[in-house]
Design an enzyme around this catalytic site. Structure first.
Site, PDB file in Angstrom:
ATOM      1  N   GLU A  38     -39.128  27.226   0.662  1.00  0.00           N
ATOM      2  CA  GLU A  38     -38.036  27.393   1.905  1.00  0.00           C
ATOM      3  C   GLU A  38     -38.385  28.682   2.701  1.00  0.00           C
ATOM      4  O   GLU A  38     -37.416  29.727   3.086  1.00  0.00           O
ATOM      5  CB  GLU A  38     -36.610  27.162   1.407  1.00  0.00           C
ATOM      6  CG  GLU A  38     -36.598  26.114   0.775  1.00  0.00           C
ATOM      7  CD  GLU A  38     -35.075  25.766   0.038  1.00  0.00           C
ATOM      8  OE1 GLU A  38     -34.633  24.967  -0.156  1.00  0.00           O
ATOM      9  OE2 GLU A  38     -34.479  26.880  -0.081  1.00  0.00           O
ATOM     10  N   GLU A  52     -36.410  18.086  -1.876  1.00  0.00           N
ATOM     11  CA  GLU A  52     -35.105  18.554  -2.861  1.00  0.00           C
ATOM     12  C   GLU A  52     -33.957  18.000  -2.121  1.00  0.00           C
ATOM     13  O   GLU A  52     -33.986  17.830  -0.754  1.00  0.00           O
ATOM     14  CB  GLU A  52     -34.939  20.003  -2.612  1.00  0.00           C
ATOM     15  CG  GLU A  52     -36.080  20.903  -3.342  1.00  0.00           C
ATOM     16  CD  GLU A  52     -35.457  22.556  -3.543  1.00  0.00           C
ATOM     17  OE1 GLU A  52     -34.266  22.721  -3.102  1.00  0.00           O
ATOM     18  OE2 GLU A  52     -36.535  23.216  -3.589  1.00  0.00           O
TER      19      GLU A  52
END
Length: 673
Positions: free
Chosen positions: A153, A312
């Site tokens: 991320e 995710e």
């Protein structure tokens, strides 16, 4: 070239982040047994494991990871192996405290979280390259390896650092972009407020200043920060390509979440072998499934329309919002399969086993604290079987009806200081226009303003404050060739340096829209205006109005009150073979639906009045066939017409004429040729 799908994975990806280092090895075999019971096909490993893999500089301990990867491979579970460079160890920061990032006001962050990285720091780059090299040399040919997962991320929680290393790096970057300091002065407009530079060495990052700083400098720093992070990704990616040939490399995006609006994913999408995304529901009272569809559509668009992978999401509640409700029964499956409908070749979660310690111990997981005698676990097992039954859709592509323009550089520029109204939120407009298209049952592609738009009958521009000359020419050509364009207010205003386009507003878009704007007239908080149509009907607007002067456009709706009373509010310009609509106020839900209805009529898009609200119908197609996803987010059973016979993949039942979809359920029909 590496493949663009996880190596050795013949079914859809199903699984999640696996962090076995949080548990004794005696638990691992139980984990693997339960993974097989749940239908797990792939897990992500090692993302936060740097301190365990390299407990001291240059000393590696791979034994535990050897045993883990061998165990997973033995049981047929593929591995998405992370480079742990998002979380350098404590020993690294003790040796290199200047690798911790500095805020614009001069505060240096401390060790103890994650992602606390100055991406210009040479010591960090060297250490990241070393651990990536060591992992690639050891596991690059491991038979269980399906995918490399670089970092985690990017841009969260820190995207920009303002330290002296970054200042020096910024100067080098600017010299490479502009060549000479005179060119920079021209681009930044430094004649204003006496900011002119005579040498690149005089330039610093846009640190804290007594009042607003130079907006062009701030915009370039956002570009620099994004480019610097991307440099580090490319460094790791290239090591992995060299030492682990044939294995695709990715990093997990967060495309539509405001927490990660510092990343230009159009640029990043060209760098990864496989586009992957993380998505979490923002439970702020809005319809969460609409933002989910938006994120999935945007991710697919970043992937160029190709299949992507949801790496995710959550089985139930998260733990980082002010209030974190659980998902309702059936919602996990509905969320997961909606991502698949919109182009994901699987559904992965954070994480496999719920943590007992640390900051995310109350974040839901596939295997919750309560174990296997829980609703979440039973739904995970059921979802695993559903995902497996959808394997035929692997590699097919989602088919879109319309395009929405989206540009991170424009967002960056729009959100700088001193704009005409702080109440104008470009992201809110993007969300609102998307939701209006969603409620018309139209599947959306997102597109860069300079992309080829010729295949779309309708293109919507919710907010494009920064519009390059090339983008303006692109939209004009699109309309001239028969396209239908809808543009919302405060678009087309500035160029790539945040300089107002020469001449009247809306600058780069005035020709295609057939109008000029003499003056913006933002409304006070809570103030509304009425706008009237030729038949006397009324719409309502707030936040913004403009003094619009038609220059070839026809006035469709007119301001009925307020300072702009009597002036055009909504116009249509027939230009070449197409038409361009312009709306100069913030319409509410009813007004947006009406506007898009008129534009859809112009574009020849047939209304889907036969579909209930909150029932999505999305189509994926490819060599393996055509698949119709029907996702019922409502509390009522739905009946959806089918244009062809087929087989419903989740129940194994035939489908013809109409498809019944129970409240909260998903059905996927493989249509007969």
């Amino acid at each position: 070239m590496p493949d663009t799908t996880p190596t050795g994975l013949t079914r859809l990806a199903f699984g999640g982040d696996y962090n076995p280092e949080q548990w004794p090895e005696s638990v691992w075999r139980e984990d693997v047994r339960l993974m097989r019971e749940a239908g797990v096909t792939m897990v992500s490993v090692g993302i936060f494991s740097w301190a365990l893999l390299e407990p001291s500089p240059g000393t590696y301990e791979f034994g535990w990871l050897d045993r883990l990867l061998d165990l997973l491979h033995e049981h047929g579970i593929r591995v998405d192996l992370g480079t742990p460079t998002v979380a350098p160890p404590a020993w690294f920061y003790r040796a290199h405290p200047d690798a911790l990032p500095v805020t614009a006001d001069g505060t240096r962050y401390e060790f103890g979280s994650r992602g606390a990285i100055c991406h210009s720091n040479a010591d960090y780059r060297a250490a990241a390259a070393a651990i990536t090299t060591a992992l690639a040399e050891r596991y690059g040919a491991h038979p269980g390896l399906a995918l490399w997962h670089v970092h985690n991320e990017y841009g969260v929680p820190v995207s920009a650092c303002y330290c002296d290393s970054c200042a020096a790096h910024f100067r080098r970057w600017l010299a490479g972009i502009y060549g000479t300091v005179d060119e920079l002065n021209e681009a930044w407009g430094t004649a204003f407020w006496g900011q002119r530079y005579t040498d690149f060495g005089q330039i610093n990052p846009p640190r804290a200043t007594p009042t607003v700083g130079n907006p062009a400098q701030a915009l370039d720093y956002k570009r620099f920060a994004d480019a610097t992070i991307r440099e580090n990704f490319r460094m790791e990616r290239d090591i992995l390509h060299r030492l682990s040939p044939g294995i695709p490399v990715t990093t997990n995006f967060m495309t539509a979440l405001s927490q990660c609006d510092s990343i230009d994913y159009w640029a990043w999408g060209r760098e990864v072998d496989l586009v992957t995304n993380d998505h979490y529901l923002i439970t702020d009272g809005r319809r969460t499934h609409v933002n989910l569809a938006m994120a999935a559509d945007l991710t697919r668009s970043v992937a160029g329309g190709a299949p992507w992978l949801l790496l995710e999401h959550s089985t139930s509640g998260v733990n980082w919002q002010p209030r974190n409700p659980a998902k309702a029964p059936g919602q996990m499956a509905r969320n997961s399969l909606a991502h698949v409908a919109h182009g994901s070749d699987g559904a992965m979660f954070f994480q496999w086993r719920q943590s007992r310690r640390g900051a995310e111990k109350f974040h839901s997981a596939m295997l919750p604290h309560g174990g296997t005698d829980t609703r979440v676990w039973r739904e995970v097992v059921e979802l695993g079987a559903s995902v497996d039954s959808l394997s035929p859709i692997r590699g097919t592509r989602t088919q879109a009806d319309v395009a929405v323009l989206w540009d991170w550089h424009s967002w960056w520029a729009q959100n700088l200081q001193w704009r005409p109204s702080e109440d104008h939120d470009p992201r809110e407009r993007a969300d609102a226009f998307y939701e209006a298209l969603y409620d018309r049952h139209l599947t959306v592609d997102f597109a860069h303003p300079e992309a080829d738009l010729s295949r779309y009958p309708l293109v919507v521009v919710p907010a494009l404050y920064l519009t390059t000359e090339a983008a303006g020419n692109n939209l004009e050509e699109y309309v001239e060739n028969g396209g239908t364009l809808v543009v919302s207010y405060f678009s087309g205003i500035v160029d790539e340096h945040d300089a107002v386009h020469e001449g009247p507003y809306p600058g780069a878009l005035r020709d295609v829209l057939g109008l000029t704007v003499e003056e913006f007239s933002p409304l006070l908080k809570g103030e509304r205006v009425r706008i009237t149509g030729p038949d006397g009907s009324e719409l309502s607007g707030d936040v913004w109005t403009e003094f619009v002067v038609p220059r070839g456009a026809e006035t469709v709706w007119t301001y009925a009150d307020g300072l702009t009373a009597g002036h055009p509010a909504i116009t249509r310009h027939r230009h070449g073979e197409g038409s361009a609509w312009y709306v100069s106020t913030r319409l509410d839900v009813h007004g947006l639906d009406a506007l898009l209805g008129w534009a859809a009529d112009d574009a020849g898009i047939t209304p889907r009045a036969d579909l209930p609200r909150d029932v999505e119908v999305v189509r994926r197609a490819g060599e393996s066939g055509t698949f119709l996803f029907v996702i019922n987010h409502s509390a009522l059973d739905a009946k959806v017409p089918l244009e062809a016979h087929g087989m419903e993949l989740l129940t194994g039942e035939g489908a013809a004429g109409h498809l019944g979809v129970p409240a909260g359920a998903v059905r996927v029909v493989r249509l007969d040729d």
